[in-house]
Write a protein that holds these residues in place. Sequence first.
Motif, PDB file in Angstrom:
ATOM      1  N   ARG A 189       0.855  -1.183   0.000  1.00  0.00           N
ATOM      2  CA  ARG A 189       0.000   0.000   0.000  1.00  0.00           C
ATOM      3  C   ARG A 189       0.891   1.232   0.000  1.00  0.00           C
ATOM      4  N   PHE A 190       0.477   2.273  -0.709  1.00  0.00           N
ATOM      5  CA  PHE A 190       1.223   3.522  -0.700  1.00  0.00           C
ATOM      6  C   PHE A 190       1.208   4.118   0.707  1.00  0.00           C
ATOM      7  N   ALA A 191       2.306   4.745   1.075  1.00  0.00           N
ATOM      8  CA  ALA A 191       2.367   5.465   2.340  1.00  0.00           C
ATOM      9  C   ALA A 191       1.625   6.791   2.204  1.00  0.00           C
ATOM     10  N   HIS A 192       1.457   7.482   3.322  1.00  0.00           N
ATOM     11  CA  HIS A 192       0.766   8.769   3.319  1.00  0.00           C
ATOM     12  C   HIS A 192       1.587   9.808   2.533  1.00  0.00           C
ATOM     13  N   ASN A 193       0.900  10.680   1.804  1.00  0.00           N
ATOM     14  CA  ASN A 193       1.539  11.742   1.006  1.00  0.00           C
ATOM     15  C   ASN A 193       2.388  11.178  -0.138  1.00  0.00           C
ATOM     16  N   VAL A 194       1.974  10.060  -0.698  1.00  0.00           N
ATOM     17  CA  VAL A 194       2.650   9.468  -1.856  1.00  0.00           C
ATOM     18  C   VAL A 194       1.643   9.329  -2.993  1.00  0.00           C
ATOM     19  N   VAL A 195       2.027   9.754  -4.190  1.00  0.00           N
ATOM     20  CA  VAL A 195       1.160   9.653  -5.359  1.00  0.00           C
ATOM     21  C   VAL A 195       1.971   9.131  -6.548  1.00  0.00           C
ATOM     22  N   LYS A 196       1.276   8.635  -7.550  1.00  0.00           N
ATOM     23  CA  LYS A 196       1.916   8.200  -8.795  1.00  0.00           C
ATOM     24  C   LYS A 196       1.899   9.343  -9.789  1.00  0.00           C
ATOM     25  N   GLY A 197       3.044   9.639 -10.380  1.00  0.00           N
ATOM     26  CA  GLY A 197       3.128  10.706 -11.360  1.00  0.00           C
ATOM     27  C   GLY A 197       2.817  10.226 -12.765  1.00  0.00           C
ATOM     28  N   ARG A 198       2.675  11.164 -13.683  1.00  0.00           N
ATOM     29  CA  ARG A 198       2.392  10.811 -15.073  1.00  0.00           C
ATOM     30  C   ARG A 198       3.566  10.104 -15.742  1.00  0.00           C
ATOM     31  N   ASP A 199       4.746  10.242 -15.152  1.00  0.00           N
ATOM     32  CA  ASP A 199       5.927   9.571 -15.701  1.00  0.00           C
ATOM     33  C   ASP A 199       6.113   8.182 -15.110  1.00  0.00           C
ATOM     34  N   ILE A 216       8.866  15.373  -4.729  1.00  0.00           N
ATOM     35  CA  ILE A 216      10.033  14.823  -5.423  1.00  0.00           C
ATOM     36  C   ILE A 216       9.765  13.348  -5.731  1.00  0.00           C
ATOM     37  N   ASN A 217      10.359  12.850  -6.823  1.00  0.00           N
ATOM     38  CA  ASN A 217      10.130  11.446  -7.192  1.00  0.00           C
ATOM     39  C   ASN A 217      11.027  10.531  -6.377  1.00  0.00           C
ATOM     40  N   HIS A 218      10.768   9.238  -6.468  1.00  0.00           N
ATOM     41  CA  HIS A 218      11.483   8.284  -5.610  1.00  0.00           C
ATOM     42  C   HIS A 218      12.974   8.214  -5.943  1.00  0.00           C
ATOM     43  N   GLU A 219      13.346   8.525  -7.166  1.00  0.00           N
ATOM     44  CA  GLU A 219      14.768   8.496  -7.521  1.00  0.00           C
ATOM     45  C   GLU A 219      15.519   9.629  -6.832  1.00  0.00           C
ATOM     46  N   GLU A 220      14.946  10.842  -6.886  1.00  0.00           N
ATOM     47  CA  GLU A 220      15.576  11.979  -6.220  1.00  0.00           C
ATOM     48  C   GLU A 220      15.571  11.786  -4.706  1.00  0.00           C
ATOM     49  N   PHE A 221      14.504  11.220  -4.190  1.00  0.00           N
ATOM     50  CA  PHE A 221      14.382  10.982  -2.749  1.00  0.00           C
ATOM     51  C   PHE A 221      15.493  10.059  -2.254  1.00  0.00           C
ATOM     52  N   LEU A 222      15.750   8.988  -2.993  1.00  0.00           N
ATOM     53  CA  LEU A 222      16.747   8.007  -2.561  1.00  0.00           C
ATOM     54  C   LEU A 222      18.174   8.501  -2.787  1.00  0.00           C
ATOM     55  N   ARG A 223      18.343   9.548  -3.593  1.00  0.00           N
ATOM     56  CA  ARG A 223      19.666  10.150  -3.773  1.00  0.00           C
ATOM     57  C   ARG A 223      19.958  11.223  -2.725  1.00  0.00           C
ATOM     58  N   SER A 224      18.941  11.633  -2.008  1.00  0.00           N
ATOM     59  CA  SER A 224      19.059  12.764  -1.099  1.00  0.00           C
ATOM     60  C   SER A 224      19.252  12.316   0.354  1.00  0.00           C
ATOM     61  N   LYS A 225      19.697  13.250   1.160  1.00  0.00           N
ATOM     62  CA  LYS A 225      19.778  13.038   2.583  1.00  0.00           C
ATOM     63  C   LYS A 225      18.443  13.436   3.186  1.00  0.00           C
ATOM     64  N   VAL A 226      17.805  12.515   3.882  1.00  0.00           N
ATOM     65  CA  VAL A 226      16.461  12.739   4.393  1.00  0.00           C
ATOM     66  C   VAL A 226      16.489  12.685   5.914  1.00  0.00           C
ATOM     67  N   GLU A 227      15.835  13.643   6.519  1.00  0.00           N
ATOM     68  CA  GLU A 227      15.743  13.687   7.986  1.00  0.00           C
ATOM     69  C   GLU A 227      14.325  13.329   8.396  1.00  0.00           C
TER      70      GLU A 227
END
Length: 231
Positions: A189-199, A216-227
Amino acid sequence: MSLLTLEEKKHEVKTWLKKTVIDPEVVHQTLGISIDHLSPELMLEASKKLIKINKLETEPDNRDDIRFNTFHGIEDFVQEHVEKDAGKVQARAKMKMQQKKDLSWLHAGFFSPQIRSIISGGAQLSQNIEGHNPIDNLDVSTKVTKLGPGGIPGIDAVPDESRQVNSSYFGFLDPFRISEAKTVGVDHRFAHNVVKGRDNKLYRLVLDHAKNPKWINHEEFLRSKVEIPEY
């Protein structure tokens, strides 16, 4: 019939390779180079990595990493059915137009089978909702699965490693609402505040350095430092 010269053959091969389309993000993740089409360099790097994997000199990539996935909804399947003429409906329409020379044969719902086959045609991705509980409607609307057309063909084909916890799902797929049946690891199931983009990528709402909301998309998210915020 004229035969192609060696140079012409080389040109044709290069032209064909440039027309192929691959995901540059996936190539960068797996091979460390950025390219969006097949090339001798790409095939050489892929061959080198396969040899290293075979010699146990490096670990194979995690094929269940979320960066190697694309996400599709009903809008994508409708477009695909229309563009690829599912059921040859458009082909029959073209033939009738050539025979009749008018639109007297065209009736309401002529193209409906292409849409109906997705929703109620016994497709693996369609799911009936009883609607007794509004929470059940919300739960089904956020469901994502690896099974079905374009994915894993059946439960028996699911590898054991695909059922394990995957760190790349963090922030995008709910770690608590998972299946307890044979579909564990493939139904999410998708987590809260997650949507599918047109891409066909997943997007998450986050706060940037200035505390402003940003998708931000999942690729940018996984490349970034997240707090992770403390509540």
